[in-house]
Design an enzyme around this catalytic site. Structure first.
Site, PDB file in Angstrom:
ATOM      1  N   CYS A 173       0.799  -1.228   0.000  1.00  0.00           N
ATOM      2  CA  CYS A 173       0.000   0.000   0.000  1.00  0.00           C
ATOM      3  C   CYS A 173       0.834   1.282   0.000  1.00  0.00           C
ATOM      4  CB  CYS A 173      -0.924   0.027   1.218  1.00  0.00           C
ATOM      5  SG  CYS A 173      -1.731  -1.540   1.549  1.00  0.00           S
ATOM      6  N   HIS A 306      -3.917   7.402   5.804  1.00  0.00           N
ATOM      7  CA  HIS A 306      -3.975   6.088   5.152  1.00  0.00           C
ATOM      8  C   HIS A 306      -5.396   5.550   5.272  1.00  0.00           C
ATOM      9  CE1 HIS A 306      -2.592   2.408   3.440  1.00  0.00           C
ATOM     10  NE2 HIS A 306      -2.798   1.705   4.533  1.00  0.00           N
ATOM     11  N   HIS A 343      -9.554   1.372  -1.602  1.00  0.00           N
ATOM     12  CA  HIS A 343      -8.120   1.196  -1.378  1.00  0.00           C
ATOM     13  C   HIS A 343      -7.481   0.780  -2.700  1.00  0.00           C
ATOM     14  CE1 HIS A 343      -4.306   0.390   0.190  1.00  0.00           C
ATOM     15  NE2 HIS A 343      -4.619  -0.126   1.352  1.00  0.00           N
TER      16      HIS A 343
END
Length: 415
Positions: A173, A306, A343
Site C-alpha cells: 500500500c 492512510h 483502497h
C-alpha cells in the site's frame, strides 16, 4: 537531508473510480461521491464481499486529448493497469506543458509504485486453459509479458522514450508514496532534473480473494475512522505527477501546483498484516517527513490519512498522529480519500497525494465520506465529516502505511 533543489509539481493526471481526469476527480472529491459498486470485472459471488471501487467509463476516450497533446499512446492492447497509467501520464505531461519528445535526455526519470500490473489479464489467460491441457502448449509466453510488476513502467518508459533512470517500487500500500519519495530524492541530489512519478494498479481476483480471506473487507462501503467500520473496499486507478527541479521549471515558464517538501519511510518489523497498536511506525514516518521538509508540526494544516477502515489500522494511525502533533492533533483536520475511491493498493498513495494537490489549489478539504459515529479508540477530533469544507492548506501530510510495516509519508507545500 539538505534541500539543495526544491522539487515542484508542474503537472498531474488521475484515473479514479470517482472521475477520470483532474476536473472530474476534483468534482468527485468535492461532492463526497463514493465509487463503490458491485464488481463487474469478474464473478465475485463466492466472496464475503462482492463490491469494489472500479474505474468506469472509457479511459481511452477520456485520455484522447491529452494523448494527442503529449505524444503518449493509450492503447487497448495494454493491460488494465497500464491503460490507467498511460492515461494518467498523458494528462500529467499535457498539464505540465510537455511532450514525449522533451523527455529523451538522461536527466528525466520514471518512478512507479504498483503491485498488480497485468495480473488481471494473466488470470483470464490461465482460466481459459481447460483442465488436463498442457499450459505452455495452450498459452503463449507473450500473453503473460504484461504480468510482471515492472511491466507497467516498461510500457511507460518506452512510450516516453526515457533516457534516465526507471524504477518500480512494490511495497504494497505504500508503493506509490515510496516511488514519489524516491523521485524527490533523485531531483534533490541532481541525478534528475525531472521525474514522472506515481502509481497504478487494477482490481484483480487475486487481491480481492486475498483480502477476503483475511476478513479485511466490508460488504457495503468503507467507513474510515467510524465506529461502524468493518474493513476496506479494494479500488483501482492511477495518478502520476511531473516533478521538476523548481529552478528549471520556472526557467521554462512552467506553472507550479505545489512542492514535495519531505519524505519519511520506515519499517516496523512487527507483523505481516497488522500495524503496531501504539502507532509508533506511523509516527516515525510522519516525523521523518516533517523533519525532511523542515516543517514544524504547528504548520501542518491537513492530513490525508492512510485510513483503510480496518479496525487496527485506523486506531493505530490515530495514535500515531497524536504522537507527532500532540495537543494540536485535535485541531488538525484528518480525512481518508479511501472513503470515496476505495483502497487502490500500490496506487493509493499517488491518488491520495493528488487529492492533497487538489485541496491546496482549489481551497477545500476532501471529506471522510460516510463518517458518522465516533470511535473512542481513535483519539482524533476532526474527520472532515458531512462533506467537503472550504480551507486554505499551506502544508499537509499524505500517509501510506502498508503490510509488513512499510510505512511512508510525504509532506506537500503550497506554492
Amino acid at each position: 537531508m539538505t534541500v539543495d533543489r526544491p522539487v515542484a509539481v508542474t503537472g498531474f493526471g488521475v484515473v479514479t473510480p470517482i472521475g477520470i481526469g483532474r476536473t472530474s476527480f476534483a468534482e468527485g472529491l468535492r461532492s463526497g461521491a463514493c465509487g463503490v459498486a458491485p464488481i463487474t470485472l469478474f464473478d465475485a459471488s463466492a466472496y464475503r464481499s462482492q463490491v469494489a471501487a472500479e474505474v468506469s467509463g472509457d479511459v481511452i476516450a477520456a485520455a484522447r486529448e491529452s494523448s494527442l497533446a503529449s505524444g503518449i499512446t493509450v492503447s487497448r492492447r495494454y493491460g488494465r493497469a497500464a491503460q490507467f497509467a498511460t492515461a494518467a501520464v498523458a494528462e500529467a505531461l499535457h498539464h505540465a506543458g510537455l511532450h514525449a519528445e522533451d523527455l529523451g535526455d538522461s536527466e528525466t526519470g520514471l518512478a512507479l509504485g504498483g503491485s498488480t500490473a497485468g495480473t488481471l489479464e494473466a488470470e483470464a489467460v490461465m482460466l481459459e486453459v481447460d483442465d488436463g491441457e498442457g499450459f505452455w502448449r495452450e498459452v503463449s509466453n507473450l500473453q503473460l509479458l504484461l504480468a510482471p510488476v515492472g511491466s507497467t513502467a516498461d510500457i511507460l518508459a518506452a512510450g516516453m522514450g526515457l533516457g534516465g533512470p526507471v524504477t518500480t517500487i512494490s511495497t504494497a500500500c505504500s508503493s506509490a508514496t515510496n516511488a514519489i519519495g524516491q523521485a524527490m530524492r533523485w531531483i534533490r541530489s541532481g541525478r534528475c532534473t525531472r521525474v514522472i512519478a506515481g502509481g497504478a494498479d487494477s482490481l484483480t481476483r487475486l487481491t480481492h480473494a486475498g483480502f477476503n480471506s483475511l476478513s479485511l473487507v466490508d460488504r457495503e462501503r468503507p467507513l474510515p475512522f467510524d465506529a461502524r467500520r468493518d474493513g476496506m473496499v479494494i479500488g483501482e486507478g492511477a495518478a502520476f505527477f511531473v516533478l521538476e527541479d523548481e529552478a528549471r521549471a520556472r526557467a521554462r515558464g512552467a506553472q507550479l501546483h505545489g512542492r514535495v517538501l519531505g519524505y519519511g519511510a520506515i519499517a516496523e518489523a512487527h507483523h505481516l498484516v497488522q500495524p503496531r497498536g501504539d502507532g509508533d511506525g506511523a509516527a516515525r514516518a510522519m516525523g521523518l517527513a516533517l523533519a525532511d521538509a523542515g516543517v514544524e508540526t504547528d504548520r501542518v494544516d491537513y492530513i490525508n490519512a492512510h485510513g483503510t477502515a480496518t479496525p487496527h489500522n485506523d486506531a493505530a494511525e490515530g495514535r500515531g498522529i497524536v504522537s507527532v502533533l500532540g495537543r494540536r492533533s485535535q485541531a488538525v483536520p484528518v480525512s481518508s480519500t479511501k472513503s470515496q475511491v476505495g483502497h487502490l493498493l500500490g496506487a493509493s498513495g499517488a491518488v491520495e497525494l493528488a487529492a492533497c494537490v487538489v485541496a491546496m489549489n482549489e481551497g477545500f478539504l476532501p471529506p471522510t465520506a460516510g463518517w458518522a459515529e465516533r470511535d473512542p479508540e481513535i483519539p482524533l477530533e476532526d474527520f472532515v465529516a458531512g462533506g467537503a469544507r472550504p480551507a486554505q492548506v499551506e502544508h499537509c501530510l499524505s500517509n501510506s502505511f502498508a503490510f509488513g510495516g512499510n510505512d511512508a509519508s510525504l509532506c506537500l507545500g503550497r506554492v
